[in-house]
Design a protein around this motif. Structure first.
Motif, PDB file in Angstrom:
ATOM      1  N   LYS A  70      71.810 -20.321 -88.302  1.00 50.23           N
ATOM      2  CA  LYS A  70      70.565 -20.193 -89.048  1.00 50.23           C
ATOM      3  C   LYS A  70      69.403 -20.384 -88.077  1.00 50.23           C
ATOM      4  O   LYS A  70      69.571 -21.017 -87.033  1.00 50.23           O
ATOM      5  CB  LYS A  70      70.522 -21.195 -90.217  1.00 50.23           C
ATOM      6  CG  LYS A  70      70.678 -22.673 -89.839  1.00 50.23           C
ATOM      7  CD  LYS A  70      69.405 -23.280 -89.323  1.00 50.23           C
ATOM      8  CE  LYS A  70      69.647 -24.550 -88.558  1.00 50.23           C
ATOM      9  NZ  LYS A  70      68.540 -24.895 -87.667  1.00 50.23           N
ATOM     10  N   PRO A  71      68.235 -19.787 -88.381  1.00 51.68           N
ATOM     11  CA  PRO A  71      67.995 -18.842 -89.450  1.00 51.68           C
ATOM     12  C   PRO A  71      68.557 -17.464 -89.090  1.00 51.68           C
ATOM     13  O   PRO A  71      68.720 -17.154 -87.910  1.00 51.68           O
ATOM     14  CB  PRO A  71      66.471 -18.805 -89.540  1.00 51.68           C
ATOM     15  CG  PRO A  71      66.016 -19.090 -88.136  1.00 51.68           C
ATOM     16  CD  PRO A  71      67.024 -20.055 -87.573  1.00 51.68           C
ATOM     17  N   LEU A  72      68.823 -16.680 -90.114  1.00 54.05           N
ATOM     18  CA  LEU A  72      69.415 -15.354 -89.913  1.00 54.05           C
ATOM     19  C   LEU A  72      68.585 -14.522 -88.937  1.00 54.05           C
ATOM     20  O   LEU A  72      69.124 -13.820 -88.078  1.00 54.05           O
ATOM     21  CB  LEU A  72      69.537 -14.659 -91.273  1.00 54.05           C
ATOM     22  CG  LEU A  72      70.145 -13.257 -91.340  1.00 54.05           C
ATOM     23  CD1 LEU A  72      71.496 -13.201 -90.658  1.00 54.05           C
ATOM     24  CD2 LEU A  72      70.273 -12.811 -92.795  1.00 54.05           C
ATOM     25  N   ALA A  73      67.262 -14.601 -89.048  1.00 60.54           N
ATOM     26  CA  ALA A  73      66.350 -13.930 -88.101  1.00 60.54           C
ATOM     27  C   ALA A  73      65.056 -14.723 -88.070  1.00 60.54           C
ATOM     28  O   ALA A  73      64.886 -15.676 -88.843  1.00 60.54           O
ATOM     29  CB  ALA A  73      66.104 -12.491 -88.534  1.00 60.54           C
TER      30      ALA A  73
ATOM     31  N   ARG B 294      66.679  -6.368 -92.616  1.00 60.46           N
ATOM     32  CA  ARG B 294      67.308  -5.300 -91.830  1.00 60.46           C
ATOM     33  C   ARG B 294      68.777  -5.641 -91.531  1.00 60.46           C
ATOM     34  O   ARG B 294      69.647  -4.775 -91.599  1.00 60.46           O
ATOM     35  CB  ARG B 294      66.528  -5.053 -90.532  1.00 60.46           C
ATOM     36  CG  ARG B 294      65.291  -4.199 -90.728  1.00 60.46           C
ATOM     37  CD  ARG B 294      64.674  -3.782 -89.413  1.00 60.46           C
ATOM     38  NE  ARG B 294      63.966  -4.873 -88.760  1.00 60.46           N
ATOM     39  CZ  ARG B 294      62.687  -5.190 -88.988  1.00 60.46           C
ATOM     40  NH1 ARG B 294      61.974  -4.496 -89.862  1.00 60.46           N
ATOM     41  NH2 ARG B 294      62.111  -6.190 -88.346  1.00 60.46           N
ATOM     42  N   ILE B 295      69.048  -6.910 -91.202  1.00 60.27           N
ATOM     43  CA  ILE B 295      70.434  -7.324 -90.916  1.00 60.27           C
ATOM     44  C   ILE B 295      71.298  -7.182 -92.171  1.00 60.27           C
ATOM     45  O   ILE B 295      72.412  -6.646 -92.118  1.00 60.27           O
ATOM     46  CB  ILE B 295      70.469  -8.788 -90.390  1.00 60.27           C
ATOM     47  CG1 ILE B 295      69.792  -8.888 -89.022  1.00 60.27           C
ATOM     48  CG2 ILE B 295      71.918  -9.288 -90.299  1.00 60.27           C
ATOM     49  CD1 ILE B 295      69.542 -10.318 -88.551  1.00 60.27           C
ATOM     50  N   ILE B 296      70.777  -7.645 -93.313  1.00 61.35           N
ATOM     51  CA  ILE B 296      71.536  -7.577 -94.569  1.00 61.35           C
ATOM     52  C   ILE B 296      71.826  -6.120 -94.942  1.00 61.35           C
ATOM     53  O   ILE B 296      72.941  -5.766 -95.327  1.00 61.35           O
ATOM     54  CB  ILE B 296      70.782  -8.321 -95.699  1.00 61.35           C
ATOM     55  CG1 ILE B 296      70.772  -9.835 -95.413  1.00 61.35           C
ATOM     56  CG2 ILE B 296      71.412  -8.044 -97.065  1.00 61.35           C
ATOM     57  CD1 ILE B 296      69.818 -10.641 -96.301  1.00 61.35           C
TER      58      ILE B 296
ATOM     59  N   ASP C  24      70.923 -16.108-100.598  1.00 65.39           N
ATOM     60  CA  ASP C  24      70.487 -17.508-100.476  1.00 65.39           C
ATOM     61  C   ASP C  24      69.856 -17.765 -99.106  1.00 65.39           C
ATOM     62  O   ASP C  24      68.853 -18.479 -98.998  1.00 65.39           O
ATOM     63  CB  ASP C  24      71.673 -18.463-100.684  1.00 65.39           C
ATOM     64  CG  ASP C  24      72.124 -18.540-102.133  1.00 65.39           C
ATOM     65  OD1 ASP C  24      71.392 -18.040-103.016  1.00 65.39           O
ATOM     66  OD2 ASP C  24      73.217 -19.079-102.387  1.00 65.39           O
ATOM     67  N   ALA C  25      70.453 -17.189 -98.052  1.00 65.86           N
ATOM     68  CA  ALA C  25      69.910 -17.364 -96.690  1.00 65.86           C
ATOM     69  C   ALA C  25      68.522 -16.747 -96.596  1.00 65.86           C
ATOM     70  O   ALA C  25      67.603 -17.328 -95.994  1.00 65.86           O
ATOM     71  CB  ALA C  25      70.850 -16.730 -95.666  1.00 65.86           C
ATOM     72  N   LEU C  26      68.356 -15.570 -97.197  1.00 61.63           N
ATOM     73  CA  LEU C  26      67.058 -14.888 -97.201  1.00 61.63           C
ATOM     74  C   LEU C  26      66.043 -15.678 -98.024  1.00 61.63           C
ATOM     75  O   LEU C  26      64.897 -15.880 -97.600  1.00 61.63           O
ATOM     76  CB  LEU C  26      67.221 -13.476 -97.763  1.00 61.63           C
ATOM     77  CG  LEU C  26      65.961 -12.623 -97.899  1.00 61.63           C
ATOM     78  CD1 LEU C  26      65.307 -12.379 -96.546  1.00 61.63           C
ATOM     79  CD2 LEU C  26      66.276 -11.294 -98.572  1.00 61.63           C
TER      80      LEU C  26
ATOM     81  N   ILE D 119      61.063 -19.091 -98.387  1.00 63.25           N
ATOM     82  CA  ILE D 119      60.354 -20.313 -98.784  1.00 63.25           C
ATOM     83  C   ILE D 119      59.823 -21.039 -97.555  1.00 63.25           C
ATOM     84  O   ILE D 119      58.673 -21.484 -97.518  1.00 63.25           O
ATOM     85  CB  ILE D 119      61.276 -21.227 -99.615  1.00 63.25           C
ATOM     86  CG1 ILE D 119      61.710 -20.534-100.909  1.00 63.25           C
ATOM     87  CG2 ILE D 119      60.573 -22.550 -99.943  1.00 63.25           C
ATOM     88  CD1 ILE D 119      62.889 -21.196-101.615  1.00 63.25           C
ATOM     89  N   ALA D 120      60.670 -21.134 -96.499  1.00 60.03           N
ATOM     90  CA  ALA D 120      60.261 -21.827 -95.271  1.00 60.03           C
ATOM     91  C   ALA D 120      59.073 -21.126 -94.613  1.00 60.03           C
ATOM     92  O   ALA D 120      58.122 -21.779 -94.152  1.00 60.03           O
ATOM     93  CB  ALA D 120      61.438 -21.910 -94.305  1.00 60.03           C
TER      94      ALA D 120
END
Length: 359
Positions: A99-102, A110-112, A336-338, A343-344
């Motif tokens: 994490k984070p994914l990007a 784009r990754i998803i 959920d990761a997105l 939020i962050a």
């Protein structure tokens, strides 16, 4: 145990998390490391640590082309995540990514989208989701009624090597984004409610980071069901070690708190093994009698299954393996990761504008 051929995995990034994930792959017969990638000499040090002779690379593109992996494990700094993930997916690889994914919302999206397009698995390193104590902490919080008040922090008085790590992380993200995604994710699991607005404050306490970043931040979230939560994170040699490890939730029916007697003591704030330690959970009941006296004593849940940092990384990799072998649907996991990153980043925007951000 599967008798199929092991999954060839390329390990990218050989710092703290990369070492832990590589150790898991090294010890699991279902994986076969086909290369270690790092810009410096950390990959050769890791080879020695594992008593192995895995191929070493300094260039990601070269490593991907030459090692021909089935999967790629990405534990580099966040500003490289999107590029490495997209190239890995394009090459037909499954991905485990820290994490984070990007480092941007559009990068995550784009990754998803690419993962769906090429039908490959992407697992994001939300380590607390694999910790039995945090799973129990969330389950106990869900019994407290609504609304919930969630109070959490992880301040780190970092020095030496850890201050180098934190300064490098802050080239692309603030502490409340990098660390906050874990705890925002926990809050969302506790409330199962939609976050509606965030506000946050931050301070730049060192000349060692860029003028547009900050090494202390505190965020506040309001949820649709009336729940509220705060999280704070500060990194650096100036950070106080008083009350740096707060994990506490209360609702109408009482409270539940992680009380890390050893992990929460002075000198442990930048120890990565301490960050996941819980040791025991204190459950307090709000029931009172006609004299307003408590009718039930607090009860302590002493946790027997208390994995250390390496064991948690092993569990993450077992989940990654299961996702690949059993074709687990990861749509919710990625959503959920997105969501936690959205939020962050909204909190980051609030720090920089001084305004509350509606979600």
């Amino acid at each position: 145990m599967s008798t199929s051929k092991p999954i060839k995995i390329l390990v990218v990034g050989c710092g703290n998390m990369g070492i832990a994930h590589a150790t898991a792959y090294h010890n699991f017969p279902e994986f076969e490391i086909c290369g270690l990638v790092s810009r410096g000499d950390s990959n050769s040090k890791l080879n020695k640590q594992l008593n192995a002779e895995y191929p070493l690379f300094s260039d990601f593109d070269e490593a991907l082309a030459q090692s021909n992996p089935d999967a790629v494990s990405i534990s580099t700094y966040p500003d490289t995540h999107e590029e490495f993930a997209l190239k890995s997916l394009e090459a037909g690889c499954h991905i485990f990514i820290e994490k984070p994914l990007a480092d941007s919302i559009s990068g995550c999206e784009r990754i998803i989208a690419k993962a769906k397009e090429v039908d490959k698995k992407v697992v994001v390193g939300y380590i607390l989701r694999h910790h039995p104590s945090w799973i129990r902490f969330i389950a106990e919080a869900e019994k407290l009624g609504k609304p919930l008040v969630m109070r959490m922090n992880l301040n780190q008085q970092s020095q030496g090597f850890m201050w180098d790590v934190h300064r490098n992380l802050m080239k692309s993200l603030s502490p409340i984004v990098d660390c906050g995604v874990h705890y925002i994710d926990v809050m969302c699991q506790m409330t199962r409610s939609k976050p509606v607005s965030v506000s946050a404050i931050g301070a730049r306490l060192t000349e060692d980071i860029s003028i547009d970043n900050y090494n202390y931040g505190q965020l506040q979230i309001r949820f649709e069901d009336g729940s509220v939560g705060w999280y704070e994170a500060g990194w650096g040699p100036m950070v106080s070690e008083t009350a740096f490890f707060v994990k506490d939730v209360f609702g109408p029916k009482g409270s539940v708190s992680i009380t890390a007697k050893n992990a929460g003591v002075s000198g442990q704030s930048d120890n990565v093994d301490s960050h996941t330690k819980t040791e025991s959970i204190r459950v307090h009941h709000a029931d009172i009698d006609s004299q307003n006296k408590f009718t039930k004593p607090d009860n302590w849940i002493d946790l027997k299954d208390e994995p250390n940092h390496q064991e948690l990384c092993n569990r993450e990799q077992k989940y990654f393996l299961k996702a690949i072998q059993e074709n687990i649907d990861l749509d919710d996991h990625l959503e959920d990761a997105l969501n936690s990153l959205k939020i962050a980043f909204a909190c980051d925007e609030s720090v920089k504008t001084g305004e509350t951000v509606n979600l």
